[in-house]
Design an enzyme around this catalytic site. Sequence first.
Site, PDB file in Angstrom:
ATOM      1  N   HIS A 226       0.809  -1.219   0.000  1.00  0.00           N
ATOM      2  CA  HIS A 226       0.000   0.000   0.000  1.00  0.00           C
ATOM      3  C   HIS A 226       0.843   1.270   0.000  1.00  0.00           C
ATOM      4  O   HIS A 226       0.585   2.172  -0.805  1.00  0.00           O
ATOM      5  CB  HIS A 226      -0.991   0.026   1.161  1.00  0.00           C
ATOM      6  CG  HIS A 226      -1.925   1.185   1.059  1.00  0.00           C
ATOM      7  ND1 HIS A 226      -2.977   1.207   0.170  1.00  0.00           N
ATOM      8  CD2 HIS A 226      -1.950   2.387   1.682  1.00  0.00           C
ATOM      9  CE1 HIS A 226      -3.606   2.363   0.252  1.00  0.00           C
ATOM     10  NE2 HIS A 226      -3.002   3.095   1.166  1.00  0.00           N
ATOM     11  N   PHE A 378      -6.486   0.657 -10.409  1.00  0.00           N
ATOM     12  CA  PHE A 378      -5.030   0.717 -10.419  1.00  0.00           C
ATOM     13  C   PHE A 378      -4.530   1.538 -11.610  1.00  0.00           C
ATOM     14  O   PHE A 378      -3.584   2.317 -11.496  1.00  0.00           O
ATOM     15  CB  PHE A 378      -4.516  -0.715 -10.505  1.00  0.00           C
ATOM     16  CG  PHE A 378      -3.068  -0.894 -10.174  1.00  0.00           C
ATOM     17  CD1 PHE A 378      -2.622  -0.733  -8.879  1.00  0.00           C
ATOM     18  CD2 PHE A 378      -2.155  -1.247 -11.151  1.00  0.00           C
ATOM     19  CE1 PHE A 378      -1.282  -0.919  -8.569  1.00  0.00           C
ATOM     20  CE2 PHE A 378      -0.819  -1.432 -10.838  1.00  0.00           C
ATOM     21  CZ  PHE A 378      -0.385  -1.269  -9.549  1.00  0.00           C
ATOM     22  N   HIS A 379      -5.205   1.383 -12.749  1.00  0.00           N
ATOM     23  CA  HIS A 379      -4.783   2.107 -13.944  1.00  0.00           C
ATOM     24  C   HIS A 379      -5.224   3.575 -13.921  1.00  0.00           C
ATOM     25  O   HIS A 379      -4.643   4.394 -14.634  1.00  0.00           O
ATOM     26  CB  HIS A 379      -5.306   1.405 -15.203  1.00  0.00           C
ATOM     27  CG  HIS A 379      -4.491   0.210 -15.591  1.00  0.00           C
ATOM     28  ND1 HIS A 379      -4.655  -1.017 -15.000  1.00  0.00           N
ATOM     29  CD2 HIS A 379      -3.489   0.061 -16.497  1.00  0.00           C
ATOM     30  CE1 HIS A 379      -3.796  -1.884 -15.528  1.00  0.00           C
ATOM     31  NE2 HIS A 379      -3.069  -1.244 -16.430  1.00  0.00           N
ATOM     32  N   ARG A 442     -10.036 -10.598 -12.113  1.00  0.00           N
ATOM     33  CA  ARG A 442      -8.749 -10.018 -12.503  1.00  0.00           C
ATOM     34  C   ARG A 442      -7.740 -11.144 -12.689  1.00  0.00           C
ATOM     35  O   ARG A 442      -7.989 -12.290 -12.304  1.00  0.00           O
ATOM     36  CB  ARG A 442      -8.249  -9.033 -11.446  1.00  0.00           C
ATOM     37  CG  ARG A 442      -7.968  -9.655 -10.100  1.00  0.00           C
ATOM     38  CD  ARG A 442      -7.658  -8.643  -9.017  1.00  0.00           C
ATOM     39  NE  ARG A 442      -6.459  -7.865  -9.301  1.00  0.00           N
ATOM     40  CZ  ARG A 442      -5.768  -7.183  -8.372  1.00  0.00           C
ATOM     41  NH1 ARG A 442      -6.174  -7.192  -7.115  1.00  0.00           N
ATOM     42  NH2 ARG A 442      -4.697  -6.497  -8.697  1.00  0.00           N
TER      43      ARG A 442
END
Length: 552
Positions: A226, A378-379, A442
């Site tokens: 993280h 995330f992207h 995913r």
Amino acid sequence: MINSYGAKAKVDPKDAKLSMAHFFVAFGALALGGLMGLLQTLVRSGKFELPLGIGYYQVLTAHGVLMGLVLTTFFIMGFQYAAVSRTAGTHSNAARTTGWVGFWLMTAGTLMSGTMILLNEASVLYTFYAPLQAHWIFYLGLTLVVVGSWVDGAAQIMTYAKWRRNNPGKPSPLLSFMAVINTVMWIVATIGVAATVLFQLLPWSLGLVDRVDVLVSRTLFWYFGHPLVYFWLLPAYMCWYAIIPKIIGGKIFSDSLARLSFILFLLFSIPVGFHHQLTEPGIDPAWKFFQVILTFMVVIPSLMTAFSLFATFERYGRGKGAKGLLGWFKVLPWNDARFIVPFIGMASFIPAGAGGIINASNQMDQVVHNTIWVTGHFHLTAATSVVLTFFGISYWLVPHLTGRKLTKAMNKLGIIQAWVWFIGMAFMSGAMHIQGLLGGPRRSAFSTYGDSQQALDWIPYQIAQAVGGTILFLGIILVVIIFINLAFFAPKGEEEFPVGEAENLDEKAPMVFENWKLWLGILTALILFAYTIPFIDIIQNAPPGSKGFKTW
């Protein structure tokens, strides 16, 4: 040439050489990692098969490692090294030698790990979870990358410490302070991943032990995983806080506010790894809840950052005669790639931050956990907010370091590249978010979905991801073209390294911000409180262990 703050207006050529060495590796990783990303989206569309026996998880691992670890770490270290040189003064010979040692350790580790991935001996994704097992050279390479980054960061700390010794009682230059905060956070965070690699995964891959405790390794990884996100984000914040105001012709809203926000990021970004493990057994729910609370504390410095940035924009606009609620928006320099490329990254962080709140919420995370929604999020964060800001930095920093100029043609191409990236990411990340809400997993290739009606319903979104991935790869080609031009072919000249000044120069940042014993003490206390008892429980109540597997 020395400015009013005593900082050099230009990075020393010897320091520039080391920064550029980092950027050459970073943009090489971008080109290769981007190609791997394109191949993934094409495979998931169901319309393409990888040639020559290349495996899907092989290219997935290469993409994650090259983009998420290599590109970011090398760019950040190169940028921060230059920023400290620019604001705290030229690095000493000892600091510069330390930086080169760190660079070569990182490069050697990258080549080792990358080679194993390309040989299909380390198709374990960038998270390299046990019981997936990679070749021992992969783990040794990762160790060298981490240790090299510590050495690289030490060079920045050495120069910062020298400035403090020479300027007692004065607040350090803002950019140098920010760089050191990020470096300290990185060193503390990577202790977790170094521990699991050195004491678990490396001995296991060498056959010295038969088993590893999977929950321990995952917990150590997310202790690091993280804050890794904030290691990416804080250099972008450095640009937003301290560089963008200078580019637009404005002032930093508050030097003290910027420093306080970075200290809060340091304190609240590390002891929160359990919010990535909300669905895992073996961790007491009370400790998960506590770390979720700490996770949401990061919202405070994030909102402080948003307030500071838009206050800077509005004050600049009012100074230009802008009227009305949003009149200032019109007078911002929309034809300047140095501004608009990072600004698109800033704007993208609004939906990205909202998605992060969902991921960190126990109830809502159950809906999207381990779906491709997480990949879409995330992207938006790393691959849009962060990477676009990095591109915007490179458009002035690379010519500054190489003694060249950002030409009108490259400026225009940079703006085109940013919009190409935005459009491609809107297709790809948007489709990932929708497919995730529909249950799409995913880390999975199209061939693993089967012929169920649900899998058929996902196909349009997978095709949209392939379209977005293709557009993004075109954006990567444009970035590489701009980088090569600015590094080797742009006309010789002087490109500014913009560093903003605070609006109120009489307002000195409180020296308590420079009290490292205090902040590191609080950080240590938070980490020990958040992890000591849960870690003891994990070890005492551990199952017999998990045997490893050589491949996926």
